[in-house]
Design a protein around this motif. Structure first.
Motif, mmCIF file in Angstrom:
data_model
loop_
_atom_site.group_PDB
_atom_site.id
_atom_site.type_symbol
_atom_site.label_atom_id
_atom_site.label_comp_id
_atom_site.label_asym_id
_atom_site.label_seq_id
_atom_site.Cartn_x
_atom_site.Cartn_y
_atom_site.Cartn_z
ATOM 1 N N PHE A 253 44.587 20.950 80.473
ATOM 2 C CA PHE A 253 43.181 20.548 80.489
ATOM 3 C C PHE A 253 42.565 20.815 81.861
ATOM 4 N N GLY A 254 43.301 20.456 82.939
ATOM 5 C CA GLY A 254 42.800 20.634 84.302
ATOM 6 C C GLY A 254 43.946 20.651 85.279
ATOM 7 N N ARG A 255 44.023 21.670 86.115
ATOM 8 C CA ARG A 255 45.216 21.869 86.944
ATOM 9 C C ARG A 255 45.430 20.787 88.000
ATOM 10 N N GLN A 256 44.386 20.030 88.327
ATOM 11 C CA GLN A 256 44.561 18.981 89.321
ATOM 12 C C GLN A 256 45.404 17.815 88.799
ATOM 13 N N TYR A 257 45.702 17.818 87.514
ATOM 14 C CA TYR A 257 46.605 16.814 86.950
ATOM 15 C C TYR A 257 48.063 17.274 87.023
ATOM 16 N N CYS A 258 48.321 18.342 87.715
ATOM 17 C CA CYS A 258 49.620 19.018 87.718
ATOM 18 C C CYS A 258 50.791 18.083 88.008
ATOM 19 N N TYR A 259 51.832 18.224 87.184
ATOM 20 C CA TYR A 259 53.107 17.545 87.409
ATOM 21 C C TYR A 259 53.901 18.341 88.439
ATOM 22 N N LEU A 260 54.424 17.672 89.452
ATOM 23 C CA LEU A 260 55.195 18.318 90.519
ATOM 24 C C LEU A 260 54.466 19.543 91.077
ATOM 25 N N PRO A 261 53.275 19.357 91.641
ATOM 26 C CA PRO A 261 52.543 20.523 92.157
ATOM 27 C C PRO A 261 53.298 21.193 93.297
ATOM 28 N N PRO A 262 53.216 22.508 93.402
ATOM 29 C CA PRO A 262 53.906 23.209 94.490
ATOM 30 C C PRO A 262 53.229 22.931 95.827
ATOM 31 N N GLU A 263 53.931 23.256 96.900
ATOM 32 C CA GLU A 263 53.348 23.103 98.227
ATOM 33 C C GLU A 263 52.076 23.946 98.308
ATOM 34 N N GLY A 264 51.013 23.337 98.770
ATOM 35 C CA GLY A 264 49.738 24.045 98.815
ATOM 36 C C GLY A 264 48.841 23.711 97.642
ATOM 37 N N GLY A 265 49.366 22.955 96.676
ATOM 38 C CA GLY A 265 48.548 22.531 95.556
ATOM 39 C C GLY A 265 48.816 23.313 94.294
ATOM 40 N N PRO A 266 48.200 22.892 93.191
ATOM 41 C CA PRO A 266 48.418 23.561 91.903
ATOM 42 C C PRO A 266 47.995 25.020 91.931
ATOM 43 N N ALA A 267 48.585 25.821 91.070
ATOM 44 C CA ALA A 267 48.208 27.229 90.950
ATOM 45 C C ALA A 267 46.729 27.325 90.579
ATOM 46 N N ASP A 268 46.055 28.370 91.075
ATOM 47 C CA ASP A 268 44.610 28.473 90.838
ATOM 48 C C ASP A 268 44.291 29.293 89.592
ATOM 49 N N SER A 269 45.180 29.227 88.625
ATOM 50 C CA SER A 269 44.914 29.878 87.351
ATOM 51 C C SER A 269 45.455 28.991 86.244
ATOM 52 N N THR A 270 45.250 29.438 85.012
ATOM 53 C CA THR A 270 45.571 28.587 83.874
ATOM 54 C C THR A 270 47.054 28.262 83.756
ATOM 55 N N TYR A 271 47.343 27.037 83.370
ATOM 56 C CA TYR A 271 48.694 26.610 83.038
ATOM 57 C C TYR A 271 48.951 26.756 81.540
ATOM 58 N N GLY A 272 47.970 27.266 80.804
ATOM 59 C CA GLY A 272 48.058 27.240 79.359
ATOM 60 C C GLY A 272 48.315 28.550 78.659
ATOM 61 N N GLY A 273 48.573 29.618 79.410
ATOM 62 C CA GLY A 273 48.815 30.901 78.759
ATOM 63 C C GLY A 273 50.100 30.906 77.949
ATOM 64 N N PRO A 274 50.151 31.659 76.847
ATOM 65 C CA PRO A 274 51.375 31.738 76.043
ATOM 66 C C PRO A 274 52.385 32.730 76.595
ATOM 67 N N TRP A 275 51.943 33.617 77.494
ATOM 68 C CA TRP A 275 52.747 34.776 77.902
ATOM 69 C C TRP A 275 53.948 34.430 78.753
ATOM 70 N N ASN A 276 53.985 33.226 79.327
ATOM 71 C CA ASN A 276 55.122 32.846 80.183
ATOM 72 C C ASN A 276 55.993 31.789 79.526
ATOM 73 N N LYS A 277 55.862 31.638 78.196
ATOM 74 C CA LYS A 277 56.575 30.574 77.495
ATOM 75 C C LYS A 277 57.371 31.130 76.308
ATOM 76 N N ILE A 278 58.569 30.602 76.122
ATOM 77 C CA ILE A 278 59.310 30.837 74.881
ATOM 78 C C ILE A 278 59.486 29.499 74.184
ATOM 79 N N VAL A 279 59.567 29.543 72.864
ATOM 80 C CA VAL A 279 59.680 28.315 72.080
ATOM 81 C C VAL A 279 60.693 28.542 70.960
ATOM 82 N N ARG A 280 61.460 27.519 70.661
ATOM 83 C CA ARG A 280 62.406 27.633 69.551
ATOM 84 C C ARG A 280 61.624 27.766 68.245
#
Length: 355
Positions: free
Chosen positions: A152-179
């Motif tokens: 929904f919004g990257r500022q809610y990020c769980y375990l944000p990296p040093e420097g803050g959340p990534a400045d792009s979407t966390y919701g893309g399907p291209w970096n995910k695999i699912v059973r």
């Protein structure tokens, strides 16, 4: 049964398609099924799919009448036979060890969803989207809900990296695999009502909500090309109607998985994001035939309707994604379409200067 099925919607990408297909063919994980869904492409994309399939028995080609990216993904999913399912776009490409790393992480952790980092390419310039501080695997529902909030919004990020959340979407399907058994168990289908806009984000929030466990690996697995002709960058005369469908789809999601109200505040952030996108794709697009005065009048009326009105009134300002989103929120809260326009122009200029 192959270890993984990769589903690729294909439409007008003849200049990029070969690199994507070869990045799948040459994966270190060779036990895969590659499903190319030619979505009625008017160029040579369909023929290119057939040419590769003739030389590689792992490739299955589906030719269909154009129905949009969501329908193409659904058709590909119906043909998937792998233990894992992976969706990617046809104008990008994978790191050659991407699928092996994700599958190994999934089998080691027992997770139902596994994801990694993304490299964003603008010409020859690359930015790494490093999504979290470290690798993790979790069955904790509060953690998985926070992953939903981050879409929904990257500022809610769980375990944000040093420097803050990534400045792009966390919701893309291209970096995910699912059973695959998870998708079948939940009878998941991509939502066609949203016309290919935000359906990838919907996919991710459903994954994180349906899954019993999720794992993350901090390695680049996908190379995403930033192209100006993307479906999310072009003028759409019916965008306000599409937005209505998008909001209805997200409300449907929250009625099922957000009964405790945990996603309402993050949803307000998402609505502000949609408002910002709508300025460029509809209101202030150079292709909008309406005079500026009419654009202002229509925008002012929109701001007083739901869900914009509630989002503007109740959003958590510190969770908005950047300074321009905050400036937009303030301008919208003041009810000033002219101020909204100036904030929009300023954000466009800042993006150009950033390159």
């Amino acid at each position: 049964m192959p270890k993984l099925s990769a589903v690729v919607p294909v439409y007008k990408v003849e200049g990029y398609l070969g690199q994507l297909i070869e990045s799948l063919q040459n994966q270190t994980l060779q036990d895969i099924q590659i499903i190319l869904v030619d979505d009625g492409s008017p160029d040579r994309s369909g023929a290119i799919c057939d040419e590769y399939a003739a030389k590689d028995s792992r490739i299955k080609v589906i030719h269909k009448k154009n129905g949009g990216v969501g329908a193409a993904r659904n058709d590909g999913l119906a043909a998937a036979e792998g233990q894992w399912v992976y969706f990617c776009d046809s104008d990008d490409y994978l790191e050659l060890d991407a699928l092996q790393k994700l599958v190994e992480a999934g089998e080691k952790s027992g997770a139902e969803v596994v994801y990694g980092d993304v490299a964003l390419w603008s010409g020859t310039k690359m930015r790494r989207m490093h999504f979290h501080e470290r690798a993790f695997a979790s069955e904790n529902r509060k953690v998985l809900d926070q992953l939903v909030m981050t879409v929904f919004g990257r500022q809610y990020c769980y375990l944000p990296p040093e420097g803050g959340p990534a400045d792009s979407t966390y919701g893309g399907p291209w970096n995910k695999i699912v059973r695959r058994e998870l998708l079948e168990r939940e009878k998941f289908q991509f939502d066609l009502s949203v016309k290919g806009i935000c359906d990838d984000l919907l996919y991710s929030i459903y994954l994180f909500s349906m899954a019993k466990s999720v794992a993350y690996e901090p390695v680049i697995i996908y190379n995403y090309r930033l192209l100006g002709n993307s479906i999310t960058h072009t003028y759409k005369a019916n965008l306000l109607e599409i937005n209505t469908a998008i909001f209805a789809a997200w409300e449907k999601f929250m009625s099922r998985y957000g009964a405790d109200g945990q996603f309402r505040k993050p949803y307000h952030v998402f609505v502000i994001r949609r408002l910002k996108a709508t300025l460029g794709m509809y209101f202030f697009s150079g292709k909008n035939p309406k005079p500026k005065a009419a654009q202002y009048q229509e925008l002012k009326a929109l701001l007083s309707t739901e869900p914009y009105r509630s989002a503007i009134a109740q959003v958590e300002p510190d969770k908005l994604q950047n300074r321009y989103d905050k400036m937009l929120w303030k301008a919208a809260k003041a009810g000033s379409p002219r101020r909204v326009y100036y904030v929009f122009k300023l954000s466009v200029l800042a993006k150009k200067l950033k390159g």
